[in-house]
Structures are given as structure tokens and as C-alpha cells.
Design a protein around this motif. Structure first.
Motif, PDB file in Angstrom:
ATOM      1  N   ARG A  11       0.829  -1.206   0.000  1.00  0.00           N
ATOM      2  CA  ARG A  11       0.000   0.000   0.000  1.00  0.00           C
ATOM      3  C   ARG A  11       0.863   1.256   0.000  1.00  0.00           C
ATOM      4  N   ASP A  12       1.921   1.250   0.801  1.00  0.00           N
ATOM      5  CA  ASP A  12       2.793   2.422   0.861  1.00  0.00           C
ATOM      6  C   ASP A  12       3.469   2.690  -0.478  1.00  0.00           C
ATOM      7  N   ALA A  13       3.823   1.622  -1.185  1.00  0.00           N
ATOM      8  CA  ALA A  13       4.548   1.784  -2.453  1.00  0.00           C
ATOM      9  C   ALA A  13       3.696   2.475  -3.511  1.00  0.00           C
ATOM     10  N   ARG A  14       2.375   2.347  -3.395  1.00  0.00           N
ATOM     11  CA  ARG A  14       1.516   2.830  -4.489  1.00  0.00           C
ATOM     12  C   ARG A  14       1.618   4.332  -4.714  1.00  0.00           C
ATOM     13  N   ILE A  15       1.855   5.096  -3.649  1.00  0.00           N
ATOM     14  CA  ILE A  15       1.908   6.545  -3.794  1.00  0.00           C
ATOM     15  C   ILE A  15       3.146   7.002  -4.558  1.00  0.00           C
ATOM     16  N   THR A  16       4.198   6.211  -4.525  1.00  0.00           N
ATOM     17  CA  THR A  16       5.475   6.691  -5.068  1.00  0.00           C
ATOM     18  C   THR A  16       5.424   6.935  -6.573  1.00  0.00           C
ATOM     19  N   THR A  17       4.517   6.247  -7.277  1.00  0.00           N
ATOM     20  CA  THR A  17       4.388   6.485  -8.721  1.00  0.00           C
ATOM     21  C   THR A  17       3.505   7.690  -9.005  1.00  0.00           C
ATOM     22  N   LEU A  18       2.949   8.298  -7.960  1.00  0.00           N
ATOM     23  CA  LEU A  18       1.987   9.382  -8.144  1.00  0.00           C
ATOM     24  C   LEU A  18       2.536  10.735  -7.737  1.00  0.00           C
ATOM     25  N   TYR A  19       3.074  10.842  -6.506  1.00  0.00           N
ATOM     26  CA  TYR A  19       3.488  12.189  -6.088  1.00  0.00           C
ATOM     27  C   TYR A  19       4.847  12.571  -6.666  1.00  0.00           C
ATOM     28  N   GLU A  20       5.079  13.878  -6.683  1.00  0.00           N
ATOM     29  CA  GLU A  20       6.224  14.492  -7.371  1.00  0.00           C
ATOM     30  C   GLU A  20       6.225  14.193  -8.864  1.00  0.00           C
ATOM     31  N   GLY A  21       5.046  14.029  -9.423  1.00  0.00           N
ATOM     32  CA  GLY A  21       4.908  13.771 -10.854  1.00  0.00           C
ATOM     33  C   GLY A  21       4.676  12.300 -11.118  1.00  0.00           C
ATOM     34  N   THR A  22       3.544  11.966 -11.708  1.00  0.00           N
ATOM     35  CA  THR A  22       3.213  10.575 -12.009  1.00  0.00           C
ATOM     36  C   THR A  22       4.232   9.973 -12.982  1.00  0.00           C
ATOM     37  N   THR A  23       4.141   8.661 -13.149  1.00  0.00           N
ATOM     38  CA  THR A  23       5.024   8.002 -14.117  1.00  0.00           C
ATOM     39  C   THR A  23       4.828   8.583 -15.510  1.00  0.00           C
ATOM     40  N   GLY A  24       3.584   8.894 -15.854  1.00  0.00           N
ATOM     41  CA  GLY A  24       3.327   9.501 -17.159  1.00  0.00           C
ATOM     42  C   GLY A  24       4.000  10.850 -17.322  1.00  0.00           C
ATOM     43  N   ILE A  25       4.031  11.637 -16.250  1.00  0.00           N
ATOM     44  CA  ILE A  25       4.707  12.928 -16.295  1.00  0.00           C
ATOM     45  C   ILE A  25       6.217  12.741 -16.425  1.00  0.00           C
ATOM     46  N   GLN A  26       6.773  11.765 -15.710  1.00  0.00           N
ATOM     47  CA  GLN A  26       8.207  11.493 -15.846  1.00  0.00           C
ATOM     48  C   GLN A  26       8.533  11.093 -17.286  1.00  0.00           C
ATOM     49  N   ALA A  27       7.647  10.296 -17.877  1.00  0.00           N
ATOM     50  CA  ALA A  27       7.865   9.836 -19.249  1.00  0.00           C
ATOM     51  C   ALA A  27       7.824  10.996 -20.234  1.00  0.00           C
ATOM     52  N   LEU A  28       6.849  11.890 -20.061  1.00  0.00           N
ATOM     53  CA  LEU A  28       6.775  13.065 -20.926  1.00  0.00           C
ATOM     54  C   LEU A  28       7.981  13.979 -20.739  1.00  0.00           C
ATOM     55  N   ASP A  29       8.440  14.102 -19.505  1.00  0.00           N
ATOM     56  CA  ASP A  29       9.628  14.910 -19.233  1.00  0.00           C
ATOM     57  C   ASP A  29      10.849  14.320 -19.939  1.00  0.00           C
ATOM     58  N   LEU A  30      10.964  12.991 -19.874  1.00  0.00           N
ATOM     59  CA  LEU A  30      12.115  12.338 -20.505  1.00  0.00           C
ATOM     60  C   LEU A  30      12.102  12.542 -22.017  1.00  0.00           C
ATOM     61  N   VAL A  31      10.971  12.264 -22.655  1.00  0.00           N
ATOM     62  CA  VAL A  31      10.917  12.342 -24.120  1.00  0.00           C
ATOM     63  C   VAL A  31      10.793  13.791 -24.590  1.00  0.00           C
ATOM     64  N   GLY A  32       9.842  14.523 -24.008  1.00  0.00           N
ATOM     65  CA  GLY A  32       9.567  15.868 -24.502  1.00  0.00           C
ATOM     66  C   GLY A  32      10.657  16.873 -24.197  1.00  0.00           C
ATOM     67  N   ARG A  33      11.233  16.779 -22.993  1.00  0.00           N
ATOM     68  CA  ARG A  33      12.235  17.773 -22.609  1.00  0.00           C
ATOM     69  C   ARG A  33      13.659  17.233 -22.758  1.00  0.00           C
ATOM     70  N   LYS A  34      13.957  16.103 -22.117  1.00  0.00           N
ATOM     71  CA  LYS A  34      15.332  15.638 -22.060  1.00  0.00           C
ATOM     72  C   LYS A  34      15.829  15.096 -23.406  1.00  0.00           C
ATOM     73  N   ILE A  35      14.933  14.560 -24.205  1.00  0.00           N
ATOM     74  CA  ILE A  35      15.339  14.037 -25.515  1.00  0.00           C
ATOM     75  C   ILE A  35      15.123  15.071 -26.613  1.00  0.00           C
ATOM     76  N   LEU A  36      13.900  15.584 -26.756  1.00  0.00           N
ATOM     77  CA  LEU A  36      13.599  16.470 -27.887  1.00  0.00           C
ATOM     78  C   LEU A  36      14.091  17.896 -27.641  1.00  0.00           C
ATOM     79  N   LYS A  37      13.681  18.511 -26.540  1.00  0.00           N
ATOM     80  CA  LYS A  37      14.044  19.913 -26.318  1.00  0.00           C
ATOM     81  C   LYS A  37      15.538  20.088 -26.076  1.00  0.00           C
ATOM     82  N   LEU A  38      16.131  19.208 -25.273  1.00  0.00           N
ATOM     83  CA  LEU A  38      17.559  19.315 -24.957  1.00  0.00           C
ATOM     84  C   LEU A  38      18.422  18.490 -25.906  1.00  0.00           C
TER      85      LEU A  38
END
Length: 596
Positions: free
Chosen positions: A433-460
Motif C-alpha cells: 500500500r505504501d509503495a503505491r503513492i510513489t508512482t503518483l506524487y512528485e509527478g506521475t510516471t506519465g509525467i516522468q515519461a513526458l519529461d524524458l521524451v519531450g524535454r530531455k530528448i527532444l528539447k535538450l
């Protein structure tokens, strides 16, 4: 109740044998920090985590925090406040903070290891000091001199704690919708008015003052995320000389009732003209807050790692003791009525998956910490730039993958217990139960994925990927004749080439259709994580063979790496196929037709 023992041998192996910490530190301005000091710090951190924090884990889950509706005060679970006092007295809050603000100035990577122990021992408790570190970095980099002097010292020594106030009831990820207002006053202060939700440690009884870093809009702010400013708003007013005054006009309106981390206070915070100070430049709050957010994202990745480690420890112990059925190849303990379940292939599949993700993920996370140190302390500007690119690139991978693997590992561990894992007695369901929050707060997994592709790969333009790819290519060249990794170098090199090809294909597709970024992002993130882990497993095997570790330890690394390459790394095949399939099947169904 689940138990925890800090895996010091593997932690030291990751730091010293794989990453070569002792040899790296002098070039980063840490001449006085050697292996002996680092190991001593880890020993003491392990003692505190095992004996003080771990016994409170189940207490926090059972009791939770309580909220006084009349006053807004929050009381933490039994023992939490006393544990925090010990934490402060021992100097842990300032472990890696600059000496000029009262910290000990140890390398950030040392703090990563200490934090993994805290999160394994008691994730909910660890959330209370967590954001004080991020607040320290945000104020250190963007605050005025007087703000650093007044706020940093009590944050660094732990007398005060910090928060990060972003989310509002109507806006989560899309902070451009933010409504909290900041009205300038004649004395240089600002009156902050609005409601923030999901605020970790927004109110509690563990420290006398809480320093909120709040995003809000000035009256002349442009619309969208470009019109957001950052403010420091203390629970008790603090003037420019550091004098603490009356209670500020802010209060905890309620506590969220959550699936897990019950011992962590997740608050709705109401600001009603609360006095605060502008941090940094007007309308630049998002960039200033990202200093704090990126540190928090790496920290949450460590939470996933810490929970995975504790889950694995308990599942392994149970699997060695629990007698059920006989081995398919014949009895292994004929003198007993049944064999321990660790003889069964499917139990081994789950345990080895956890072991591969935990031990490989540990090196991956610690490397990110070492790159934080390098970006700060390397004398060569080019090396600092390269390290910064690696930190930027690895942050969404560490956060996204270690937390997703944390869910996988805690559920595998629970499964090893069978029905006993589902009941509260063994503590495994709490970890899940405790582990479930970690994929949500400070940016969901989907947000991390968009950050990786949209910013770290394409923009940078993939600066971090290029730096990491150079590391992989260099390792494969250097180890091509090493028999210890003969079966790993070839597959690793092949995956690195495919990674590059997929990156180019995603970039081309995105240029023609922006939806391709979102369509590919999750699978690209997970693919990147698995290839990254393959590199660290190959490095770990090479480091183990070259070390003076016992043969049993070396065999453990060899066989786990073999399992990872044969059984886990092939997950990349599915992710690659999904990436190549494009956005068509995702976007073609009309939203009105989802329900048939």
C-alpha cells in the motif's frame, strides 16, 4: 510485522567497488572524506534506521496522524516526534548541507544511501524531513542573502521543516491553472491567499516552525505557467532578522484519508492573507520550484528502492522457512515434511526479479547522486556540464522506474507469502500500500515519461542520453575481452544501438505528429530504465570479479545478472514494439465510444 536490516555490504559494494566513490571524491572537493568516514556514517545510519525508525513503521500505519478541526493542529503517531528529536540531535538533517549554513558538507551520494535506509525503515516518517532538503536547495540557489541566513540554518539543523505547496483542488500537473494570489504589501511582504492540497508534512507536531514554499500569482502576472512566482511562507512569522513572531494566517483544513503512508500528514492547507516573501524573480516561480522538485523526484525514486529492499528481505526470509510441497526434481530436505518454498521455480522467479531490480536499481540511484556531486564540485567546467546533463536525463528514469519497480517488488514479495501476505500480521500488505503513492506524487510516471521524451530528448537534443551512451560504449570497448562479462557485453551493445534507433524514430514521428510524444513516452521511459539497468548489472559483475569480495557474493552478482539479461531485459522487446506502433491505435477511438 516486517523487519529491516540495512544491506550495508551491497551498499558499500555499489559505492566503492562499482562507482569508485573513494577515488572520485578528492576531485570533487571532498579531500577530507574517505572510505573510513563514509562507512562509519553508514553504520550509524543503519543503527538509527533499524532500531529507532523500523519499529515505528507499523505503529504509524495503525495509528495514522490526527487532526484537531478546531485548531488545525496535527498530531503524529506515537514515537514519531521522539524519533525526530533523536534524528535532529544526531545531526542527520544537515548531513549533506553546506557547512556555511551549519551542515556537515558530506557528498550528496552519502545522503542517498542514508535516505534509502530511512525509507526502507519507515517511509511515512521519512516524509517529514524530506522536503526540508528541497527547500534548502531552492532557497540556497534562488533566495536573497537574508533569506538564506534566516531560513537555511534552522532548516539545515532540522529545527524547522519545509514543504512544497504546488497542487490546488482544480489543478494538479497543469499548474498554469493555479489560482493562489499574492498581494504585495508596503513593507516588502506579500499576502498569500488560496488553498493547496496534498501537502506532505504541511502541519505536524515534530518541529516548532514549518517553512512553506508556495507558488502563487502576483496581480500583474501573465496567464499560464509563465505567471507563477515562488514565495516562502512560514507557519510562524519570521522577520528579516530571524525573529519569530505570531502565528501566520495559514491553517491545515483537513488531512487526506489515504491508501497508505498513514503516518505521513498529507494536508489541505488554507492560506488567508498569510505573510510571505518573494523568492527569486517575479513570474519565475516554476523554474525556481523545479530546483526543489527535481531533488524530490530523485528522493521519491529512493523511496521505491527502499520499499523494494525491505519487501525482498522479508520475502526471502519467509521463503527459506516456509515448508510447502516438494521440489519438482525431488525432495531437498527429506528429513522434513516438505521443502522450503524457495526451491520452487516460480518463487525463485519472484525473488530473483526483486533482487535484480533492487541491486541494479541501487547502483543506478547512487550514480545519480554521484553525478549531483560532480555537477556541483568538479573543477572542470565540461565535466560539470556533462554531469548536469546526466542528472537531468536520469531523474525521470530513477523516479519513474524505481517507483514502478517498487510496486512490482512489493507485490511479488507479498505473493511469496501467499494468503499470509494479504493479512496485516506480516506487514507485507502495508509495504504494497505504501509503495503505491510513489508512482503518483512528485509527478506521475506519465509525467516522468513526458519529461524524458519531450524535454530531455527532444528539447535538450538528448544531451544526457549521449553522455550515458558514451559510458555504455566505453564500457563495452574496455570489457570486450573480459571473460567475466563475455555474455553481457554483446547484448548490452545491441540494446544501446536499438535505444539510439528508437530515439531517432520517436523524434521523427513527433516532428510530423505531436501526439507521438505522448504515445511513445511511457514505453520509452521503461525501455530506457531496463537498458540502463543492464549497463549497471554488467558493470556490477565486472566490479565484483575485480574485487576482494567473497566468492559467494561474486556468484550472486553473476547469476543475478544472467537472470536479468535472460528473463527481465527481454521486456524491452514489448516496449520497443509499442513505441514503433505509433499513436494510431491509441488515438483513433472516439472518447464517446469508450463505453461502447
Amino acid at each position: 510485522m516486517s523487519k529491516y536490516k540495512a544491506p550495508l555490504r551491497d551498499m558499500r559494494f555499489a559505492l566503492h567497488d562499482v562507482l569508485g566513490l573513494e577515488h572520485a571524491l578528492p576531485a570533487l572537493g571532498h579531500d577530507e572524506v574517505g572510505r573510513e568516514l563514509v562507512d562509519a556514517v553508514l553504520e550509524e545510519a543503519a543503527r538509527f534506521a533499524e532500531t529507532v525508525l523500523a519499529p515505528l513503521n507499523e505503529v504509524g500505519d495503525r495509528e495514522g496522524c490526527t487532526h484537531d478541526k478546531a485548531t488545525g493542529d496535527v498530531t503524529t503517531p506515537s514515537g514519531f516526534k521522539e524519533a525526530y528529536a533523536q534524528y535532529v540531535d544526531a545531526g542527520w538533517p544537515g548531513l549533506t548541507a553546506p557547512a556555511e549554513f551549519g551542515g556537515q558538507g558530506l557528498p550528496h551520494v552519502t545522503g542517498f544511501v542514508q535516505k534509502e535506509m530511512v525509507d526502507s525503515a519507515n517511509l511515512a516518517w521519512g516524509n517529514f524531513p524530506l522536503l526540508g532538503h528541497g527547500a534548502t536547495e531552492a532557497l540556497r540557489q534562488h533566495g536573497e542573502d537574508w533569506q538564506r541566513e534566516v531560513f537555511l540554518k534552522p532548516l539545515v539543523d532540522g529545527r524547522w521543516t519545509g514543504t512544497m505547496c504546488l497542487t490546488e483542488p482544480h489543478c494538479g500537473t497543469d499548474l498554469g491553472l493555479l489560482k493562489t494570489r499574492a498581494e504585495p504589501g508596503p513593507d516588502g511582504t506579500y499576502a498569500i491567499t488560496g488553498t493547496k492540497i496534498f501537502i506532505t508534512a504541511g502541519e505536524h507536531d515534530m518541529a516548532p516552525n514549518i517553512i512553506h514554499l508556495v507558488l502563487a500569482r502576483l496581480p500583474d502576472a501573465p496567464s499560464g505557467s509563465r505567471g507563477i512566482s515562488l514565495f516562502v511562507v512560514p507557519k510562524f512569522k519570521v522577520d528579516r532578522e530571524g525573529n519569530v513572531g505570531a502565528r501566520n494566517a495559514l491553517v491545515c483544513g483537513s488531512l487526506e484519508h489515504k491508501m497508505g503512508i498513514h503516518g505521513s500528514a498529507t494536508c489541505v492547507m488554507n492560506f488567508d492573507g498569510a505573510e510571505g516573501y518573494l523568492v527569486g524573480q517575479p513570474h519565475k516561480g516554476m523554474s525556481h520550484m523545479f530546483t526543489m522538485m527535481n531533488a524530490a523526484r530523485l528522493a521519491v525514486g529512493l523511496q521505491g528502492l527502499g520499499l523494494s529492499e525491505r519487501a525482498l528481505q522479508n520475502a526471502l526470509a519467509y521463503s527459506r522457512d516456509r515448508l510447502q510441497s516438494r521440489s519438482l526434481s525431488g525432495p531437498k530436505l527429506p528429513e522434513k515434511p516438505a521443502d522450503p518454498i524457495i526451491v520452487h521455480p516460480d518463487v525463485r522467479r519472484m525473488l530473483l526479479t526483486c533482487k535484480a531490480l533492487v541491486e541494479g536499481g541501487r547502483v543506478m540511484a547512487y550514480h545519480a547522486g554521484l553525478m549531483v556531486d560532480t555537477a556541483e564540485g568538479a573543477s572542470d567546467a565540461g565535466e560539470r556540464e556533462r554531469a548536469e546533463a546526466l542528472v537531468e536525463f536520469m531523474t525521470p528514469i530513477v523516479k519513474g522506474c524505481l517507483t514502478e519497480w517498487g510496486i512490482e517488488c512489493t507485490y511479488h514479495a507479498l505473493q511469496c507469502f501467499g494468503g499470509h501476505g494479504y493479512i496485516a500480521e506480516h506487514g507485507m500488505e502495508q509495504l504494497a500500500r505504501d509503495a503505491r503513492i510513489t508512482t503518483l506524487y512528485e509527478g506521475t510516471t506519465g509525467i516522468q515519461a513526458l519529461d524524458l521524451v519531450g524535454r530531455k530528448i527532444l528539447k535538450l537534443q538528448g544531451a544526457g542520453l549521449k553522455a550515458f551512451g558514451a559510458m555504455v560504449a566505453g564500457f563495452c570497448r574496455e570489457q570486450s575481452a573480459n571473460p567475466a562479462v563475455a555474455g553481457l557485453v554483446g547484448p548490452l551493445a545491441d540494446k544501446a544501438r536499438e535505444w539510439e534507433e528508437l530515439t531517432v524514430s520517436v523524434a521523427k514521428a513527433a516532428a510530423a505528429n505531436p501526439e507521438e510524444v505522448g504515445a511513445a513516452s511511457y514505453d520509452y521511459l521503461m525501455y530506457s530504465g531496463y537498458v540502463t539497468l543492464a549497463y549497471w548489472w554488467a558493470r556490477s559483475v565486472a566490479a565484483a570479479e575485480a574485487s576482494d569480495q567473497p566468492e559467494a557474493f561474486k556468484a550472486g552478482k553473476r547469476e543475478t545478472a544472467r537472470f536479468y539479461f535472460e528473463r527481465v531485459l527481454p521486456r524491452t522487446l514489448a516496449h520497443a514494439a509499442a513505441i514503433r506502433s505509433g499513436a494510431g491505435s491509441l488515438m483513433s477511438l472516439d472518447a464517446d465510444h469508450f463505453d461502447g
